[in-house]
Design a protein around this motif. Structure first.
Motif, mmCIF file in Angstrom:
data_model
loop_
_atom_site.group_PDB
_atom_site.id
_atom_site.type_symbol
_atom_site.label_atom_id
_atom_site.label_comp_id
_atom_site.label_asym_id
_atom_site.label_seq_id
_atom_site.Cartn_x
_atom_site.Cartn_y
_atom_site.Cartn_z
ATOM 1 N N ARG A 68 51.452 61.579 -8.496
ATOM 2 C CA ARG A 68 50.486 61.534 -9.600
ATOM 3 C C ARG A 68 50.619 60.308 -10.498
ATOM 4 N NH1 ARG A 68 53.344 66.016 -10.568
ATOM 5 N NH2 ARG A 68 53.541 65.497 -12.772
ATOM 6 N N VAL A 69 50.842 59.139 -9.926
ATOM 7 C CA VAL A 69 50.985 57.943 -10.767
ATOM 8 C C VAL A 69 49.690 57.623 -11.512
ATOM 9 C CG1 VAL A 69 52.803 56.924 -9.366
ATOM 10 C CG2 VAL A 69 50.451 56.269 -8.967
ATOM 11 N N HIS A 70 48.574 58.128 -11.027
ATOM 12 C CA HIS A 70 47.280 57.905 -11.664
ATOM 13 C C HIS A 70 47.070 58.813 -12.877
ATOM 14 C CE1 HIS A 70 46.937 61.283 -8.957
ATOM 15 N NE2 HIS A 70 45.901 61.700 -9.662
ATOM 16 N N SER A 72 47.868 60.669 -16.449
ATOM 17 C CA SER A 72 48.465 60.233 -17.723
ATOM 18 C C SER A 72 49.517 61.218 -18.239
ATOM 19 C CB SER A 72 47.369 60.045 -18.775
ATOM 20 O OG SER A 72 46.695 61.265 -18.994
ATOM 21 N N ARG A 73 49.758 62.296 -17.511
ATOM 22 C CA ARG A 73 50.756 63.271 -17.957
ATOM 23 C C ARG A 73 52.129 62.620 -18.030
ATOM 24 N NH1 ARG A 73 49.897 68.217 -14.030
ATOM 25 N NH2 ARG A 73 52.140 68.181 -14.314
ATOM 26 N N LYS A 74 52.873 62.963 -19.020
ATOM 27 C CA LYS A 74 54.185 62.343 -19.240
ATOM 28 C C LYS A 74 55.248 62.885 -18.283
ATOM 29 C CE LYS A 74 53.405 60.690 -23.760
ATOM 30 N NZ LYS A 74 53.066 59.332 -23.597
ATOM 31 N N ASP A 75 54.981 63.986 -17.592
ATOM 32 C CA ASP A 75 55.992 64.568 -16.717
ATOM 33 C C ASP A 75 55.933 64.049 -15.281
ATOM 34 O OD1 ASP A 75 53.639 65.878 -15.996
ATOM 35 O OD2 ASP A 75 54.648 67.800 -15.662
ATOM 36 N N ARG A 76 55.053 63.076 -15.008
ATOM 37 C CA ARG A 76 55.009 62.536 -13.648
ATOM 38 C C ARG A 76 56.344 61.852 -13.349
ATOM 39 N NH1 ARG A 76 51.902 59.156 -16.883
ATOM 40 N NH2 ARG A 76 52.341 56.959 -16.655
ATOM 41 N N PRO A 77 56.835 61.966 -12.119
ATOM 42 C CA PRO A 77 58.187 61.486 -11.816
ATOM 43 C C PRO A 77 58.356 59.968 -11.796
ATOM 44 C CG PRO A 77 57.214 62.525 -9.892
ATOM 45 C CD PRO A 77 56.255 62.699 -11.014
ATOM 46 N N PHE A 78 57.315 59.220 -11.452
ATOM 47 C CA PHE A 78 57.384 57.772 -11.575
ATOM 48 C C PHE A 78 55.992 57.218 -11.805
ATOM 49 C CE2 PHE A 78 57.868 58.535 -6.934
ATOM 50 C CZ PHE A 78 56.792 57.855 -6.416
ATOM 51 N N PHE A 79 55.916 55.983 -12.214
ATOM 52 C CA PHE A 79 54.641 55.401 -12.573
ATOM 53 C C PHE A 79 54.622 53.924 -12.225
ATOM 54 C CE2 PHE A 79 57.480 55.461 -16.118
ATOM 55 C CZ PHE A 79 57.372 54.217 -16.694
ATOM 56 N N VAL A 80 53.428 53.348 -12.207
ATOM 57 C CA VAL A 80 53.238 51.936 -11.906
ATOM 58 C C VAL A 80 52.970 51.202 -13.219
ATOM 59 C CG1 VAL A 80 51.786 50.239 -10.725
ATOM 60 C CG2 VAL A 80 52.331 52.406 -9.599
ATOM 61 N N ASN A 81 53.768 50.199 -13.489
ATOM 62 C CA ASN A 81 53.555 49.309 -14.635
ATOM 63 C C ASN A 81 52.844 48.066 -14.128
ATOM 64 O OD1 ASN A 81 54.749 50.246 -17.141
ATOM 65 N ND2 ASN A 81 56.680 50.252 -16.008
ATOM 66 N N GLU A 82 51.792 47.669 -14.794
ATOM 67 C CA GLU A 82 51.076 46.449 -14.425
ATOM 68 C C GLU A 82 50.917 45.565 -15.652
ATOM 69 O OE1 GLU A 82 47.504 48.208 -12.641
ATOM 70 O OE2 GLU A 82 48.242 47.441 -10.728
ATOM 71 N N ALA A 83 51.040 44.272 -15.447
ATOM 72 C CA ALA A 83 50.825 43.320 -16.527
ATOM 73 C C ALA A 83 49.330 43.269 -16.832
ATOM 74 C CB ALA A 83 51.327 41.939 -16.127
ATOM 75 N N ARG A 84 49.000 43.286 -18.097
ATOM 76 C CA ARG A 84 47.587 43.226 -18.495
ATOM 77 C C ARG A 84 47.002 41.869 -18.118
ATOM 78 N NH1 ARG A 84 46.765 46.929 -23.578
ATOM 79 N NH2 ARG A 84 48.648 48.158 -23.354
ATOM 80 N N GLY A 85 45.756 41.915 -17.656
ATOM 81 C CA GLY A 85 45.057 40.680 -17.332
ATOM 82 C C GLY A 85 45.443 40.085 -15.983
ATOM 83 N N GLN A 86 46.278 40.775 -15.243
ATOM 84 C CA GLN A 86 46.689 40.296 -13.925
ATOM 85 C C GLN A 86 46.022 41.161 -12.863
ATOM 86 O OE1 GLN A 86 48.613 37.513 -13.679
ATOM 87 N NE2 GLN A 86 48.488 37.468 -15.904
ATOM 88 N N GLY A 87 46.263 40.862 -11.592
ATOM 89 C CA GLY A 87 45.700 41.654 -10.503
ATOM 90 C C GLY A 87 46.187 43.087 -10.558
ATOM 91 N N THR A 88 45.362 44.007 -10.087
ATOM 92 C CA THR A 88 45.725 45.415 -10.092
ATOM 93 C C THR A 88 46.113 45.866 -8.684
ATOM 94 O OG1 THR A 88 45.027 47.615 -10.819
ATOM 95 C CG2 THR A 88 43.358 46.267 -9.743
ATOM 96 N N LEU A 89 46.958 46.854 -8.610
ATOM 97 C CA LEU A 89 47.421 47.379 -7.338
ATOM 98 C C LEU A 89 46.390 48.312 -6.717
ATOM 99 C CD1 LEU A 89 49.609 47.803 -5.186
ATOM 100 C CD2 LEU A 89 50.588 49.575 -6.665
ATOM 101 N N PHE A 90 45.827 49.230 -7.513
ATOM 102 C CA PHE A 90 44.917 50.232 -6.973
ATOM 103 C C PHE A 90 43.873 50.652 -8.006
ATOM 104 C CE2 PHE A 90 48.305 52.611 -8.996
ATOM 105 C CZ PHE A 90 47.629 53.605 -9.690
ATOM 106 N N ARG A 91 42.830 51.302 -7.498
ATOM 107 C CA ARG A 91 41.824 51.976 -8.321
ATOM 108 C C ARG A 91 41.736 53.400 -7.806
ATOM 109 N NH1 ARG A 91 38.220 47.539 -6.842
ATOM 110 N NH2 ARG A 91 38.597 45.886 -8.330
ATOM 111 N N THR A 92 41.337 54.299 -8.687
ATOM 112 C CA THR A 92 41.163 55.688 -8.262
ATOM 113 C C THR A 92 39.737 56.135 -8.498
ATOM 114 O OG1 THR A 92 41.846 56.547 -10.415
ATOM 115 C CG2 THR A 92 43.560 56.312 -8.731
#
Length: 117
Positions: A68-70, A72-92
């Protein structure tokens, strides 16, 4: 001359990271902890590839959706950090169990970020 963040900004960011990382270790089951840590290591490794073929993109998307990296729940086990204004890894698209991932980045140079537990 290079710009440096004020010390308070650096401390706040670092302190936030310290409190986020151990979430997996608060899980009651050793089996759950091992599964999440094992799953965490897979996308980290795959995301370092120079290029992402279709099979790699599918596996990354599968793992990101599973944890569930997509969301916004705080209990998700890991998440993706992306730099603002840079390329994105995925869209949902969609939500809940019906969410689908579109892997946007074609390789490591296609996005700026990392996965955090």
């Amino acid at each position: 001359m290079t710009s440096v963040s004020p010390p308070s900004t650096r401390r706040t960011s670092s302190a936030a990271n310290l409190f986020r990382r151990p979430k997996v270790f608060r899980l009651p089951s050793d089996k759950q902890r091992r599964e999440i840590l094992n799953d965490y290591s897979k996308p980290v490794s795959l995301l370092e590839k120079k290029t992402y073929d279709d099979k790699t993109k599918e596996r990354i998307a599968e793992l990101l959706k599973k944890h569930r990296v997509h969301d916004s729940r705080k209990d998700r086990p890991f998440f993706v950090n992306e730099a603002r204004g840079q390329g994105t890894l995925f869209r949902t698209r969609g939500s809940g169990e019906h969410v689908t991932f579109e892997m946007v980045a074609k390789g490591r140079s296609g996005w700026t970020g990392w996965v955090d537990p």
